[in-house]
Design a protein around this motif. Structure first.
Motif, PDB file in Angstrom:
ATOM      1  N   THR A 140       0.825  -1.213   0.000  1.00 22.12           N
ATOM      2  CA  THR A 140       0.000   0.000   0.000  1.00 22.12           C
ATOM      3  C   THR A 140       0.853   1.254   0.000  1.00 22.12           C
ATOM      4  OG1 THR A 140      -1.824  -1.117   1.147  1.00 22.12           O
ATOM      5  CG2 THR A 140      -1.743   1.293   1.265  1.00 22.12           C
ATOM      6  N   PHE A 141       1.814   1.350   0.910  1.00 16.32           N
ATOM      7  CA  PHE A 141       2.618   2.566   1.030  1.00 16.32           C
ATOM      8  C   PHE A 141       3.537   2.748  -0.179  1.00 16.32           C
ATOM      9  CE2 PHE A 141       2.306   1.846   5.886  1.00 16.32           C
ATOM     10  CZ  PHE A 141       1.006   2.296   5.859  1.00 16.32           C
ATOM     11  N   ARG A 142       4.076   1.660  -0.716  1.00 14.06           N
ATOM     12  CA  ARG A 142       4.920   1.769  -1.908  1.00 14.06           C
ATOM     13  C   ARG A 142       4.122   2.316  -3.088  1.00 14.06           C
ATOM     14  NH1 ARG A 142       9.498  -0.874  -3.075  1.00 14.06           N
ATOM     15  NH2 ARG A 142       8.627  -1.873  -4.927  1.00 14.06           N
ATOM     16  N   THR A 143       2.892   1.854  -3.227  1.00 12.60           N
ATOM     17  CA  THR A 143       2.050   2.318  -4.330  1.00 12.60           C
ATOM     18  C   THR A 143       1.677   3.786  -4.151  1.00 12.60           C
ATOM     19  OG1 THR A 143       1.131   0.099  -4.658  1.00 12.60           O
ATOM     20  CG2 THR A 143      -0.119   1.956  -5.538  1.00 12.60           C
ATOM     21  N   ILE A 144       1.285   4.171  -2.944  1.00 13.52           N
ATOM     22  CA  ILE A 144       0.875   5.559  -2.696  1.00 13.52           C
ATOM     23  C   ILE A 144       2.037   6.521  -2.929  1.00 13.52           C
ATOM     24  CG2 ILE A 144       0.181   7.180  -0.893  1.00 13.52           C
ATOM     25  CD1 ILE A 144      -1.611   4.944   0.235  1.00 13.52           C
ATOM     26  N   PHE A 145       3.223   6.166  -2.433  1.00 14.90           N
ATOM     27  CA  PHE A 145       4.355   7.087  -2.554  1.00 14.90           C
ATOM     28  C   PHE A 145       5.018   7.027  -3.933  1.00 14.90           C
ATOM     29  CE2 PHE A 145       3.780   7.097   2.007  1.00 14.90           C
ATOM     30  CZ  PHE A 145       4.006   8.428   2.322  1.00 14.90           C
ATOM     31  N   ALA A 146       4.613   6.063  -4.753  1.00 14.75           N
ATOM     32  CA  ALA A 146       5.026   6.108  -6.160  1.00 14.75           C
ATOM     33  C   ALA A 146       4.283   7.222  -6.886  1.00 14.75           C
ATOM     34  CB  ALA A 146       4.762   4.772  -6.838  1.00 14.75           C
ATOM     35  N   ALA A 147       3.116   7.598  -6.361  1.00 15.81           N
ATOM     36  CA  ALA A 147       2.341   8.734  -6.868  1.00 15.81           C
ATOM     37  C   ALA A 147       2.124   8.666  -8.378  1.00 15.81           C
ATOM     38  CB  ALA A 147       3.024  10.054  -6.483  1.00 15.81           C
ATOM     39  N   GLY A 148       1.689   7.500  -8.848  1.00 11.83           N
ATOM     40  CA  GLY A 148       1.406   7.346 -10.263  1.00 11.83           C
ATOM     41  C   GLY A 148       2.574   6.861 -11.090  1.00 11.83           C
ATOM     42  N   VAL A 158       4.691   9.581   6.642  1.00 12.10           N
ATOM     43  CA  VAL A 158       5.280  10.595   5.767  1.00 12.10           C
ATOM     44  C   VAL A 158       6.714  10.898   6.199  1.00 12.10           C
ATOM     45  CG1 VAL A 158       5.152  13.015   5.046  1.00 12.10           C
ATOM     46  CG2 VAL A 158       3.085  11.598   5.073  1.00 12.10           C
ATOM     47  N   GLU A 159       6.953  10.940   7.501  1.00 15.03           N
ATOM     48  CA  GLU A 159       8.317  11.173   7.974  1.00 15.03           C
ATOM     49  C   GLU A 159       9.253  10.067   7.500  1.00 15.03           C
ATOM     50  OE1 GLU A 159      10.629  12.408  12.106  1.00 15.03           O
ATOM     51  OE2 GLU A 159       8.742  11.284  12.240  1.00 15.03           O
ATOM     52  N   GLN A 160       8.737   8.840   7.464  1.00 12.04           N
ATOM     53  CA  GLN A 160       9.560   7.708   7.062  1.00 12.04           C
ATOM     54  C   GLN A 160       9.714   7.594   5.543  1.00 12.04           C
ATOM     55  OE1 GLN A 160       8.039   3.966   8.451  1.00 12.04           O
ATOM     56  NE2 GLN A 160       9.908   2.832   7.931  1.00 12.04           N
ATOM     57  N   HIS A 161       8.654   7.841   4.800  1.00 11.17           N
ATOM     58  CA  HIS A 161       8.662   7.570   3.360  1.00 11.17           C
ATOM     59  C   HIS A 161       8.525   8.812   2.486  1.00 11.17           C
ATOM     60  CE1 HIS A 161       8.359   3.267   4.158  1.00 11.17           C
ATOM     61  NE2 HIS A 161       7.354   3.515   4.984  1.00 11.17           N
ATOM     62  N   GLY A 162       8.319   9.966   3.088  1.00 11.78           N
ATOM     63  CA  GLY A 162       8.029  11.170   2.310  1.00 11.78           C
ATOM     64  C   GLY A 162       9.121  11.592   1.356  1.00 11.78           C
ATOM     65  N   ARG A 204      10.397  10.011  -0.855  1.00 11.44           N
ATOM     66  CA  ARG A 204      10.138   9.472  -2.191  1.00 11.44           C
ATOM     67  C   ARG A 204       9.319  10.446  -3.043  1.00 11.44           C
ATOM     68  NH1 ARG A 204       8.388   3.270  -0.460  1.00 11.44           N
ATOM     69  NH2 ARG A 204      10.216   2.857   0.844  1.00 11.44           N
ATOM     70  N   LEU A 205       8.766  11.472  -2.395  1.00  4.95           N
ATOM     71  CA  LEU A 205       7.970  12.466  -3.116  1.00  4.95           C
ATOM     72  C   LEU A 205       8.765  13.732  -3.406  1.00  4.95           C
ATOM     73  CD1 LEU A 205       4.702  12.251  -0.958  1.00  4.95           C
ATOM     74  CD2 LEU A 205       5.176  11.027  -3.098  1.00  4.95           C
ATOM     75  N   SER A 206      10.012  13.790  -2.999  1.00  7.57           N
ATOM     76  CA  SER A 206      10.767  15.043  -3.029  1.00  7.57           C
ATOM     77  C   SER A 206      10.973  15.598  -4.433  1.00  7.57           C
ATOM     78  CB  SER A 206      12.125  14.854  -2.343  1.00  7.57           C
ATOM     79  OG  SER A 206      12.888  13.859  -3.009  1.00  7.57           O
ATOM     80  N   ASP A 207      10.960  14.748  -5.451  1.00  5.08           N
ATOM     81  CA  ASP A 207      11.213  15.226  -6.804  1.00  5.08           C
ATOM     82  C   ASP A 207       9.927  15.568  -7.557  1.00  5.08           C
ATOM     83  OD1 ASP A 207      10.409  12.580  -6.822  1.00  5.08           O
ATOM     84  OD2 ASP A 207      11.549  12.070  -8.630  1.00  5.08           O
ATOM     85  N   LEU A 208       8.795  15.575  -6.835  1.00  2.00           N
ATOM     86  CA  LEU A 208       7.517  15.867  -7.461  1.00  2.00           C
ATOM     87  C   LEU A 208       7.071  17.296  -7.151  1.00  2.00           C
ATOM     88  CD1 LEU A 208       5.677  12.515  -6.632  1.00  2.00           C
ATOM     89  CD2 LEU A 208       6.847  13.144  -8.763  1.00  2.00           C
ATOM     90  N   ASP A 209       6.129  17.821  -7.928  1.00  2.00           N
ATOM     91  CA  ASP A 209       5.617  19.159  -7.678  1.00  2.00           C
ATOM     92  C   ASP A 209       4.692  19.153  -6.458  1.00  2.00           C
ATOM     93  OD1 ASP A 209       2.625  18.925  -8.636  1.00  2.00           O
ATOM     94  OD2 ASP A 209       3.831  18.005 -10.216  1.00  2.00           O
ATOM     95  N   ASP A 210       4.414  20.347  -5.949  1.00  2.00           N
ATOM     96  CA  ASP A 210       3.646  20.473  -4.709  1.00  2.00           C
ATOM     97  C   ASP A 210       2.270  19.819  -4.809  1.00  2.00           C
ATOM     98  OD1 ASP A 210       5.746  21.845  -3.656  1.00  2.00           O
ATOM     99  OD2 ASP A 210       4.842  23.837  -3.864  1.00  2.00           O
ATOM    100  N   ALA A 211       1.591  19.990  -5.915  1.00  2.00           N
ATOM    101  CA  ALA A 211       0.237  19.452  -6.066  1.00  2.00           C
ATOM    102  C   ALA A 211       0.249  17.923  -6.051  1.00  2.00           C
ATOM    103  CB  ALA A 211      -0.384  19.959  -7.362  1.00  2.00           C
ATOM    104  N   VAL A 247      -0.282  12.539  -0.301  1.00  3.48           N
ATOM    105  CA  VAL A 247      -0.514  12.530   1.148  1.00  3.48           C
ATOM    106  C   VAL A 247      -2.007  12.406   1.447  1.00  3.48           C
ATOM    107  CG1 VAL A 247      -0.286  13.875   3.266  1.00  3.48           C
ATOM    108  CG2 VAL A 247       1.604  13.802   1.635  1.00  3.48           C
ATOM    109  N   GLU A 248      -2.843  13.060   0.660  1.00  6.46           N
ATOM    110  CA  GLU A 248      -4.287  12.926   0.860  1.00  6.46           C
ATOM    111  C   GLU A 248      -4.759  11.506   0.555  1.00  6.46           C
ATOM    112  OE1 GLU A 248      -6.462  14.972   2.317  1.00  6.46           O
ATOM    113  OE2 GLU A 248      -4.588  16.029   2.756  1.00  6.46           O
ATOM    114  N   THR A 249      -4.164  10.884  -0.451  1.00  8.95           N
ATOM    115  CA  THR A 249      -4.478   9.483  -0.749  1.00  8.95           C
ATOM    116  C   THR A 249      -4.084   8.596   0.432  1.00  8.95           C
ATOM    117  OG1 THR A 249      -4.139   9.840  -3.119  1.00  8.95           O
ATOM    118  CG2 THR A 249      -4.038   7.571  -2.335  1.00  8.95           C
ATOM    119  N   LEU A 250      -2.944   8.897   1.026  1.00 13.79           N
ATOM    120  CA  LEU A 250      -2.504   8.155   2.203  1.00 13.79           C
ATOM    121  C   LEU A 250      -3.504   8.307   3.339  1.00 13.79           C
ATOM    122  CD1 LEU A 250      -0.353   6.590   3.870  1.00 13.79           C
ATOM    123  CD2 LEU A 250       0.649   8.828   4.432  1.00 13.79           C
ATOM    124  N   ARG A 251      -3.911   9.528   3.632  1.00 15.86           N
ATOM    125  CA  ARG A 251      -4.857   9.761   4.733  1.00 15.86           C
ATOM    126  C   ARG A 251      -6.171   9.017   4.501  1.00 15.86           C
ATOM    127  NH1 ARG A 251      -2.764  15.340   4.728  1.00 15.86           N
ATOM    128  NH2 ARG A 251      -1.581  15.663   6.659  1.00 15.86           N
TER     129      ARG A 251
END
Length: 279
Positions: free
Chosen positions: A171-179, A230-234, A236-243, A249-253
């Motif tokens: 679940t977390f790997r898929t969410i933080f892949a963000a598409g 998010v502290e642990q896996h966030g 992985r999102l660092s190279d993405l735009d803010d939106a 993160v909303e998908t995670l919640r």
């Protein structure tokens, strides 16, 4: 943060030393209680298999902040428990907690268990709760541990079953892949046949892998769990735009909300309880 030059490691473990004696270890030290709470459901079955006796000499491999080492020492009341890890920061916390809890028969060393010169046949029980999956050369590591285990001594590991059986990881790997494409990865020691062959080649016998499935805890509510994850896996999102980051993160919640219970946020997890004996 500890100096990496102070720790002798096998060249195949240099990357692990950099991570665990650096930022990764610092995060795990900061969140040590939450990581322990996360897998607490496995504690009883793990220590039941270890069957630590009062006079046993116990080694805890990849001990982190030392919860399992201190637990082992409570069973080995007339013996001792040694925890080893690559993370200087986690070991510092482990020592402080042992002092606070007044556990006199426990000690900690920052060493690479793959190459450290443990006393030959000097251990009655070797344990590792999810800490034995990171060796650069597993055969060399377990051969070294087998050499240090007395005849008749025991090895007990907790390792993860394959990714597809662990809801929390997938679940977390898929969410933080963000598409993006989710990278494929094989968890070490997740194949029972391979684990049996490895430990037998290393010098152990009577290898047995038992499937254990337990709920894994991530927080008291959605926001608490989200902050931790998010502290642990966030990163992985660092190279993405803010939106895109905000959407992930909303998908995670939303997913966390579906796993909220009256006891907190839980996801399914699946582990192998690995048991072996030194002939």
């Amino acid at each position: 943060m500890s100096e990496t030059t102070a720790v002798r490691v096998d060249p195949s473990n240099e990357r692990m030393l950099k991570a665990w004696n650096g930022d990764e270890g610092a995060l795990w030290a900061k969140r040590a209680q939450r990581f322990n709470d996360g897998v607490a459901a496995y504690r009883d079955v793990f220590f039941s298999a270890a069957d630590i006796q009062a006079g046993d000499r116990v080694l805890d491999v990849g001990c982190g902040a030392g919860q399992t080492t201190r637990d082992a020492a409570q069973f080995a009341t007339e013996g001792s428990a040694l925890g080893v890890d690559l993370s200087g920061e986690m070991l510092g916390l482990a020592r402080r907690l042992a002092d606070e809890e007044r556990v006199p028969n426990v000690s900690f060393e920052q060493v690479d268990a793959q190459v450290h010169a443990f006393p030959e046949a000097g251990l009655d029980v070797v344990i590792s709760r999810h800490g034995s999956m990171f060796f650069g050369s597993p055969l060399a590591a377990f051969s070294n541990l087998a050499r240090a285990t007395r005849p008749g001594g025991r090895l007990v590991l907790l390792t993860w079953q394959p990714l597809r059986l662990n809801e929390w990881i997938t679940t977390f790997r898929t969410i933080f892949a963000a598409g993006r494409e989710v990278p494929s990865v094989n968890l070490a020691l997740s194949d029972p046949a391979e684990t049996e062959g490895l430990l037998t080649s290393a010098g152990y016998a009577d290898v047995r892998c038992t499937a254990v499935n337990k709920p894994m805890y991530f927080g008291q509510d959605v926001e608490d769990a989200a902050d931790f994850i998010v502290e642990q896996h966030g990163g992985r999102l660092s190279d993405l735009d803010d939106a895109t980051r905000a959407k992930a993160v909303e998908t995670l919640r939303a997913d966390l909300a579906e796993h909220q219970t009256d006891r907190g946020v839980f996801y399914g997890s699946a582990a192998w309880l690995v048991e072996a004996r030194r002939p």
